[in-house]
Motif scaffolding. Sequence first.
Motif, PDB file in Angstrom:
ATOM      1  N   GLY A  19       0.766  -1.239   0.024  1.00  8.65           N
ATOM      2  CA  GLY A  19      -0.022   0.160  -0.043  1.00  8.65           C
ATOM      3  C   GLY A  19       0.685   1.090  -0.040  1.00  8.65           C
ATOM      4  O   GLY A  19       0.103   2.406  -0.006  1.00  8.65           O
ATOM      5  N   ARG A  20       1.962   1.116  -0.078  1.00  6.97           N
ATOM      6  CA  ARG A  20       3.069   2.298   0.197  1.00  6.97           C
ATOM      7  C   ARG A  20       3.958   2.356  -1.363  1.00  6.97           C
ATOM      8  O   ARG A  20       4.194   1.374  -1.671  1.00  6.97           O
ATOM      9  N   ASP A  38      11.390  13.657 -19.194  1.00  9.50           N
ATOM     10  CA  ASP A  38      10.231  13.931 -18.815  1.00  9.50           C
ATOM     11  C   ASP A  38       9.197  12.892 -19.111  1.00  9.50           C
ATOM     12  O   ASP A  38       8.262  12.648 -18.419  1.00  9.50           O
ATOM     13  N   GLU A  39       9.376  12.480 -20.244  1.00  3.79           N
ATOM     14  CA  GLU A  39       8.725  11.252 -20.704  1.00  3.79           C
ATOM     15  C   GLU A  39       8.466  10.149 -19.988  1.00  3.79           C
ATOM     16  O   GLU A  39       7.643   9.672 -19.782  1.00  3.79           O
ATOM     17  N   ALA A  40      10.100   9.627 -19.545  1.00  5.72           N
ATOM     18  CA  ALA A  40      10.042   8.503 -18.676  1.00  5.72           C
ATOM     19  C   ALA A  40       9.289   8.682 -17.288  1.00  5.72           C
ATOM     20  O   ALA A  40       8.444   7.882 -16.785  1.00  5.72           O
ATOM     21  N   ALA A  41       9.398  10.136 -16.902  1.00  8.31           N
ATOM     22  CA  ALA A  41       8.805  10.353 -15.511  1.00  8.31           C
ATOM     23  C   ALA A  41       7.256  10.415 -15.471  1.00  8.31           C
ATOM     24  O   ALA A  41       6.678   9.543 -14.745  1.00  8.31           O
ATOM     25  N   ARG A  42       6.903  11.020 -16.802  1.00  6.55           N
ATOM     26  CA  ARG A  42       5.206  10.974 -16.823  1.00  6.55           C
ATOM     27  C   ARG A  42       4.824   9.222 -17.050  1.00  6.55           C
ATOM     28  O   ARG A  42       3.582   9.120 -16.345  1.00  6.55           O
ATOM     29  N   ALA A  43       5.619   8.365 -17.736  1.00  7.62           N
ATOM     30  CA  ALA A  43       5.038   7.139 -17.978  1.00  7.62           C
ATOM     31  C   ALA A  43       5.147   6.433 -16.562  1.00  7.62           C
ATOM     32  O   ALA A  43       4.221   5.486 -16.475  1.00  7.62           O
ATOM     33  N   LEU A  44       5.989   6.693 -15.694  1.00  4.94           N
ATOM     34  CA  LEU A  44       6.168   5.952 -14.498  1.00  4.94           C
ATOM     35  C   LEU A  44       4.732   6.682 -13.506  1.00  4.94           C
ATOM     36  O   LEU A  44       4.423   5.817 -12.755  1.00  4.94           O
ATOM     37  N   VAL A  45       4.764   7.832 -13.794  1.00 10.06           N
ATOM     38  CA  VAL A  45       3.629   8.290 -12.556  1.00 10.06           C
ATOM     39  C   VAL A  45       2.378   8.254 -13.111  1.00 10.06           C
ATOM     40  O   VAL A  45       1.383   8.045 -12.298  1.00 10.06           O
ATOM     41  N   ALA A  46       1.872   8.156 -14.314  1.00 12.35           N
ATOM     42  CA  ALA A  46       0.709   8.165 -15.112  1.00 12.35           C
ATOM     43  C   ALA A  46      -0.193   6.977 -14.408  1.00 12.35           C
ATOM     44  O   ALA A  46      -1.399   7.384 -14.251  1.00 12.35           O
ATOM     45  N   PRO A  47       0.435   5.574 -14.095  1.00 15.59           N
ATOM     46  CA  PRO A  47      -0.712   4.855 -13.569  1.00 15.59           C
ATOM     47  C   PRO A  47      -1.179   5.069 -12.101  1.00 15.59           C
ATOM     48  O   PRO A  47      -2.323   4.327 -11.549  1.00 15.59           O
ATOM     49  N   LEU A  48      -0.332   5.829 -11.439  1.00 15.31           N
ATOM     50  CA  LEU A  48      -0.755   6.109  -9.974  1.00 15.31           C
ATOM     51  C   LEU A  48      -2.051   6.768  -9.914  1.00 15.31           C
ATOM     52  O   LEU A  48      -2.588   7.603 -10.492  1.00 15.31           O
ATOM     53  N   HIS A  49      -2.554   6.314  -8.588  1.00 16.50           N
ATOM     54  CA  HIS A  49      -3.766   7.305  -8.151  1.00 16.50           C
ATOM     55  C   HIS A  49      -3.441   8.485  -7.527  1.00 16.50           C
ATOM     56  O   HIS A  49      -2.272   8.655  -7.415  1.00 16.50           O
ATOM     57  N   PRO A  50      -4.471   9.520  -7.884  1.00 12.34           N
ATOM     58  CA  PRO A  50      -4.186  11.036  -7.233  1.00 12.34           C
ATOM     59  C   PRO A  50      -3.485  10.967  -5.996  1.00 12.34           C
ATOM     60  O   PRO A  50      -2.292  11.735  -5.557  1.00 12.34           O
ATOM     61  N   ALA A  51      -4.244  10.166  -4.935  1.00  9.08           N
ATOM     62  CA  ALA A  51      -3.404  10.199  -3.360  1.00  9.08           C
ATOM     63  C   ALA A  51      -1.941   9.636  -3.548  1.00  9.08           C
ATOM     64  O   ALA A  51      -1.209   9.918  -2.932  1.00  9.08           O
ATOM     65  N   ASP A  52      -1.829   8.687  -4.477  1.00 13.45           N
ATOM     66  CA  ASP A  52      -0.141   8.171  -4.463  1.00 13.45           C
ATOM     67  C   ASP A  52       0.730   8.961  -5.204  1.00 13.45           C
ATOM     68  O   ASP A  52       1.873   9.064  -4.728  1.00 13.45           O
ATOM     69  N   ILE A  53       0.196   9.868  -6.105  1.00 17.73           N
ATOM     70  CA  ILE A  53       1.129  10.870  -6.734  1.00 17.73           C
ATOM     71  C   ILE A  53       1.277  12.001  -5.598  1.00 17.73           C
ATOM     72  O   ILE A  53       2.364  12.375  -5.316  1.00 17.73           O
ATOM     73  N   ALA A  54       0.167  12.212  -4.917  1.00 21.11           N
ATOM     74  CA  ALA A  54       0.644  13.242  -3.689  1.00 21.11           C
ATOM     75  C   ALA A  54       1.628  12.658  -2.619  1.00 21.11           C
ATOM     76  O   ALA A  54       2.499  13.384  -2.046  1.00 21.11           O
ATOM     77  N   ASP A  55       1.603  11.356  -2.499  1.00 22.85           N
ATOM     78  CA  ASP A  55       2.443  10.853  -1.562  1.00 22.85           C
ATOM     79  C   ASP A  55       3.666  10.800  -2.163  1.00 22.85           C
ATOM     80  O   ASP A  55       4.997  10.898  -1.332  1.00 22.85           O
ATOM     81  N   LEU A  56       3.832  10.811  -3.377  1.00 20.74           N
ATOM     82  CA  LEU A  56       5.349  10.754  -4.064  1.00 20.74           C
ATOM     83  C   LEU A  56       5.867  12.034  -3.932  1.00 20.74           C
ATOM     84  O   LEU A  56       7.172  12.092  -3.533  1.00 20.74           O
ATOM     85  N   PHE A  57       5.054  13.126  -3.925  1.00 15.59           N
ATOM     86  CA  PHE A  57       5.533  14.441  -3.797  1.00 15.59           C
ATOM     87  C   PHE A  57       6.128  14.780  -2.490  1.00 15.59           C
ATOM     88  O   PHE A  57       7.114  15.359  -1.933  1.00 15.59           O
ATOM     89  N   ALA A  58       5.310  13.835  -1.413  1.00 18.88           N
ATOM     90  CA  ALA A  58       5.853  13.871   0.129  1.00 18.88           C
ATOM     91  C   ALA A  58       6.997  13.296   0.464  1.00 18.88           C
ATOM     92  O   ALA A  58       7.901  13.853   1.255  1.00 18.88           O
ATOM     93  N   VAL A  59       7.519  12.086  -0.323  1.00 15.03           N
ATOM     94  CA  VAL A  59       8.627  11.588   0.306  1.00 15.03           C
ATOM     95  C   VAL A  59       9.879  11.771  -0.476  1.00 15.03           C
ATOM     96  O   VAL A  59      10.859  11.506   0.008  1.00 15.03           O
TER      97      VAL A  59
END
Length: 467
Positions: A19-20, A38-59
């Motif tokens: 879950g993390r 940037d293309e690779a970063a977007r491809a990695l982040v795109a499948p994430l739920h909005p809450a998980d993207i927010a967690d990514l910015f936090a960590v």
Amino acid sequence: MEHDLHLDADTPRDPLEEGRLSRAFVEEVNAAVAAGDDEAARALVAPLHPADIADLFAVIAEGDRAPLARAIGDLLDAEVVAELDDYVREDVLAALSPAAVADVLTQLDTDDAVAVIEDLEADEQREVLDALTPEDRADIETALGYPEESAGRLMQRELVAVTEAMTVGEVIDRVRATIDPATDFWEIFVIDAARRPVGTMRLSWLLTTPPDIAVSDIMQREQTLIPVVMDQEEVALQFQKYALISAAVVDRDNRLVGVITVDDIVHIIQEEAGEDALKLSGAGDGDINEPVLETYKARIRWLIANLGTAMVSSSVIAAFEPTIEKLVVLAALTPIVASVGGNAGTQTMAVAVRALATNQLTETNTRRTIWREIRVAMLNGGTIALLMGLGTGLIFGNVTLGVVIASAVLFNIMVAGLAGVLVPVALDRFGADPAVASSVFVTMTTDTMGFLAFLGLATMVGVSTLS
């Protein structure tokens, strides 16, 4: 271990572990951003739920947040911004232009938009507000005019309101014609000609009632109205007490101005509970993303206060220095008396502070609560005093010393029980926050009275008797 910057289409990586976000995934995103891919970063982040993207910015590190925000572009949408931690949001929004921030705000409900913009600096607020449409700007400026942490800041203006003269069919037609499909709502508010709420109607009733039935025939007239200036903690208590899904917010003229929904209340309950726990320890906001200087300012005040109370307690010990010099074992036993009393006081204080916060402890039942804590303290004190007295007597071979420390422990736990409830109640009566100041006074009381009781009794009995 190195990671490719691009996803393997045949073996997609699961970014989550239990879950993390996994450490490997976060490092991979950081590597892509650092390499300017940037293309690779977007491809990695795109499948994430909005809450998980927010967690990514936090960590990730503070300095990496703005580059990541620029790299993922429109993936940083309103849903993600709404999930961001307050301190993290400041770093992320700094990477966006005022127009981009304004575009995000227009996608948010009023309450979420206010939560975002109230954390901006004054000049940044003005730039963002100027980029909004006149209607959106007026709504947000009105909300910002209400006190912080009030229902006015918490409410959203997107709601469905109808008159009781309408039929169910007319209500359905109106909802379809005027309400944005993206707007979530659970109840329809029924108002009079002056826009005063007169009842509510649940969606289930609307969908199961023939279209020719009047709203007045199926509406529920009993409702809980929330004043626009009510503190958010009191709002949360209203939702808990009456099991509300949503509630109408009214101004001083009792006119409907907004609605608060239970999803916002869940966040408030979690926030307030954590806030009170952190206040008891003097840890400030307790947010690991909070700037170091702000954390220092919040914690140092608490530590200075504790230093002052510790000096008061130590002065009591100093007054009995001749007794301690004649029987050194007293120095070893004295902290035990204070520690046991301190723990007992903390238990009672935590219960009292929570009871005050949830309106369980009021003027009506204060005396009954005090008497209850006295009885609990007597039982706890008697048990611990018996164990302490027997242990001390056996270890040091002196029954009198055992009786002295048992008496001191019993006395101090009784004092702790009283202080644990009286201090928070007194602070609350004087308008102070019990969660902030109670611990300092309760600790000082139990330490001081514990030292005084034990060393005072030892002096009265006589050192020669205890030797």
